[in-house]
Design a protein around this motif. Structure first.
Motif, mmCIF file in Angstrom:
data_model
loop_
_atom_site.group_PDB
_atom_site.id
_atom_site.type_symbol
_atom_site.label_atom_id
_atom_site.label_comp_id
_atom_site.label_asym_id
_atom_site.label_seq_id
_atom_site.Cartn_x
_atom_site.Cartn_y
_atom_site.Cartn_z
ATOM 1 N N UNK A 1 0.811 -1.217 0.000
ATOM 2 C CA UNK A 1 0.000 0.000 0.000
ATOM 3 C C UNK A 1 0.846 1.269 0.000
ATOM 4 N N UNK A 2 1.957 1.247 0.747
ATOM 5 C CA UNK A 2 2.742 2.463 0.944
ATOM 6 C C UNK A 2 4.222 2.228 0.686
ATOM 7 N N UNK A 3 4.933 3.317 0.364
ATOM 8 C CA UNK A 3 6.385 3.297 0.215
ATOM 9 C C UNK A 3 6.972 4.402 1.078
ATOM 10 N N UNK A 4 7.938 4.059 1.905
ATOM 11 C CA UNK A 4 8.551 5.026 2.810
ATOM 12 C C UNK A 4 9.322 6.071 2.016
ATOM 13 N N UNK A 5 9.150 7.354 2.393
ATOM 14 C CA UNK A 5 9.888 8.438 1.736
ATOM 15 C C UNK A 5 11.335 8.491 2.205
ATOM 16 N N UNK A 6 11.615 7.855 3.337
ATOM 17 C CA UNK A 6 12.973 7.915 3.875
ATOM 18 C C UNK A 6 13.909 6.933 3.187
ATOM 19 N N UNK A 7 13.455 5.668 3.051
ATOM 20 C CA UNK A 7 14.346 4.657 2.488
ATOM 21 C C UNK A 7 13.708 3.847 1.360
ATOM 22 N N UNK A 8 12.575 4.332 0.840
ATOM 23 C CA UNK A 8 11.862 3.673 -0.270
ATOM 24 C C UNK A 8 11.439 2.243 0.072
ATOM 25 N N UNK A 9 11.308 1.969 1.379
ATOM 26 C CA UNK A 9 10.892 0.634 1.801
ATOM 27 C C UNK A 9 9.379 0.503 1.691
ATOM 28 N N UNK A 10 8.937 -0.596 1.074
ATOM 29 C CA UNK A 10 7.501 -0.838 0.918
ATOM 30 C C UNK A 10 6.927 -1.414 2.213
ATOM 31 N N UNK A 11 5.760 -0.929 2.603
ATOM 32 C CA UNK A 11 5.115 -1.395 3.836
ATOM 33 C C UNK A 11 3.633 -1.636 3.574
ATOM 34 N N UNK A 12 3.009 -2.388 4.480
ATOM 35 C CA UNK A 12 1.597 -2.743 4.414
ATOM 36 C C UNK A 12 1.287 -3.550 3.145
ATOM 37 N N UNK A 13 1.795 -4.777 3.148
ATOM 38 C CA UNK A 13 1.574 -5.654 2.004
ATOM 39 C C UNK A 13 0.138 -6.186 2.004
ATOM 40 N N UNK A 14 -0.444 -6.287 0.823
ATOM 41 C CA UNK A 14 -1.802 -6.816 0.681
ATOM 42 C C UNK A 14 -1.758 -8.249 0.143
ATOM 43 N N UNK A 15 -2.743 -9.039 0.561
ATOM 44 C CA UNK A 15 -2.868 -10.413 0.064
ATOM 45 C C UNK A 15 -4.352 -10.729 -0.140
ATOM 46 N N UNK A 16 -4.917 -10.285 -1.242
ATOM 47 C CA UNK A 16 -6.325 -10.598 -1.504
ATOM 48 C C UNK A 16 -6.556 -12.107 -1.505
ATOM 49 N N UNK A 17 -7.714 -12.522 -1.017
ATOM 50 C CA UNK A 17 -8.001 -13.956 -0.925
ATOM 51 C C UNK A 17 -7.973 -14.615 -2.295
ATOM 52 N N UNK A 18 -8.644 -13.999 -3.273
ATOM 53 C CA UNK A 18 -8.762 -14.602 -4.604
ATOM 54 C C UNK A 18 -8.589 -13.513 -5.661
ATOM 55 N N UNK A 19 -7.671 -13.736 -6.573
ATOM 56 C CA UNK A 19 -7.498 -12.853 -7.740
ATOM 57 C C UNK A 19 -7.829 -13.642 -8.996
ATOM 58 N N UNK A 20 -8.624 -13.042 -9.866
ATOM 59 C CA UNK A 20 -8.976 -13.662 -11.132
ATOM 60 C C UNK A 20 -8.371 -12.815 -12.255
#
Length: 438
Positions: A310-329
């Motif tokens: 969902x987000x990327x840190x402005x300090x170190x470009x680290x990605x945070x708040x990963x999503x895992x939808x139950x089902x993707x089609x």
């Protein structure tokens, strides 16, 4: 015979020193065992809530077995109200076993279990009965064997000579030969795991017939090495064409021993439990059904996929708040539909346009819409009689200022007839052209 109690999710069991109540001593034993489960949560009430004069089941189902009593918790699935409580519970057990079979990709035959068995036995004893039936039938074809490598010092050569060992250890004694050879053995990981499952089930079963069956099966495995469950080598088991008949038994052994959903063995003689978090089970069950429903079509299905952040840190470009939808089609490399399952009931009240849908669930779906660019998103709930009408799409909404559609839908897990086809019709075949294409 120790007493056995049955509850459904969110129902209560009164405790006290009066008739019709479970004794406070038994209640405290059950609560202590429930707190050993990872599902218990920080407060310890995630499986069984200990109120002042009652125990309340929560969103975890299965069996808690202490030295004094058993407590079976069944999912809140609507069954015909005209039937008695025992027949309703029997029907729920059948549906729960079916959900487990689909979620774990197991072929479980229940034809030998009579209607009376479904009514008077707990879920645990039913599963043990199925395991014993399947194991007995499979053993008639022979116990699995495999060639294992051995090294030994023999008087005659067997296999090949271990030259370094021969000239370092037996240089002065040529009468002994350091041999390397393969031996066809029954003492392999698959049999050790099966023996451990038989032993574990014998300890927790309270049904005389099941205990006798397990005792007979234990005799078959008498020459197999005893290995404690935590030390079993699961990775060593490879299911191939030579042992394909054992695939379902291996899966059931994992269910009983490896915490695939969650098995608890309380310390200090507290007891044992076989528990399933219904939200996780419902998610896996529906995901497997969707895979079947769209098999052979232009769509591709991934479960617990995506994993965008969902987000990327402005300090170190680290990605945070990963999503895992139950089902993707997917279709043609693009996500066309996101489905998120929710094991809870939505409302059918006319004066509630939100249908009781959680605001947090809506925000979650809006995040999915932004990240995965899917034009359609579905919150899928279990159908129940109070919802009214048929299963399928219950309401549609459009994200303000966008073309993206978020819908609520339901699937009736109480009715197992043609469920894959019903799910396909209810969710994916929304136009006449799509129905004709199938």
């Amino acid at each position: 015979m120790k007493p056995s109690y049955t509850l459904r999710e969110w129902e209560t069991l009164p405790h006290g020193d009066v008739e019709g109540c479970i004794s406070p001593h038994m209640a405290s034993r059950l609560v202590a065992l429930a707190k050993t489960s990872p599902f218990a949560g920080r407060g310890g009430n995630g499986v069984l809530e200990d109120r002042r004069h009652e125990l309340r089941a929560r969103g975890v189902v299965g069996v808690l077995a202490t030295q004094d009593c058993n407590l079976e918790i069944l999912p809140k699935i609507d069954i015909a109200l005209g039937e008695g409580a025992e027949r309703q519970n029997a029907a729920i057990r059948k549906r729960l076993v079916h959900m487990l079979a689909v979620a774990l990709d197991l072929k479980i035959e229940t034809g030998r279990i009579t209607e009376l068995d479904w009514q008077r036995e707990t879920l645990l004893e039913i599963l043990i009965r199925i395991f014993c039936d399947k194991l007995t039938e499979t053993l008639r074809r022979g116990i699995p064997r495999r060639y294992l490598g051995h090294e030994d010092d023999l008087s005659t050569l067997r296999g090949t000579l271990n030259v370094p060992r021969q000239f370092t250890r037996h240089a002065a004694n040529p009468a002994r030969l350091a041999c390397r050879f393969d031996d066809l053995s029954e003492d392999i990981a698959l049999n050790r795991i099966t023996k451990a499952a038989v032993s574990h089930l014998f300890k927790i079963s309270r049904n005389a017939t099941n205990q006798q069956r397990l005792r007979e099966l234990a005799f078959v495995y008498a020459d197999i090495t005893d290995v404690p469950a935590p030390a079993l080598n699961w990775a060593e088991v490879v299911i191939d064409r030579t042992n394909r008949a054992w695939q379902d038994l291996f899966g059931m052994a994992q269910l009983f021993l490896r915490n695939q959903y969650q098995t608890t063995s309380g310390g200090s003689g507290q007891g044992s439990a076989l528990l399933f978090e219904m939200s996780a089970l419902f998610e896996e069950y529906v995901g497997r059904l969707v895979l079947r429903a769209l098999a052979g079509t232009e769509f591709r299905v991934t479960l617990q996929g995506g994993r965008l952040f969902c987000l990327t840190s402005l300090e170190d470009a680290r990605a945070v708040f990963q999503t895992r939808p139950d089902i993707l089609i997917w279709r043609a490399g693009q996500v066309t539909h996101v489905i998120d399952t929710k094991w809870k009931r939505i409302s059918s009240r006319i004066d509630d346009p939100k249908q009781g849908v959680s605001q947090g669930d809506v925000y979650q779906m809006m995040a999915y819409a932004h990240l995965y660019k899917a034009p359609r998103l579905t919150l899928l709930y279990p159908h129940y009689e109070g919802l009214g009408g048929n299963e399928g799409i219950q309401a549609k909404f459009q994200i303000t200022g966008q073309q993206t559609v978020i819908e609520t839908a339901s699937v009736d897990v109480a009715n197992g007839k043609d469920l894959v086809a019903r799910l396909r019709n209810a969710l994916f075949l929304t136009t006449t052209e799509e129905r004709l294409a199938f």
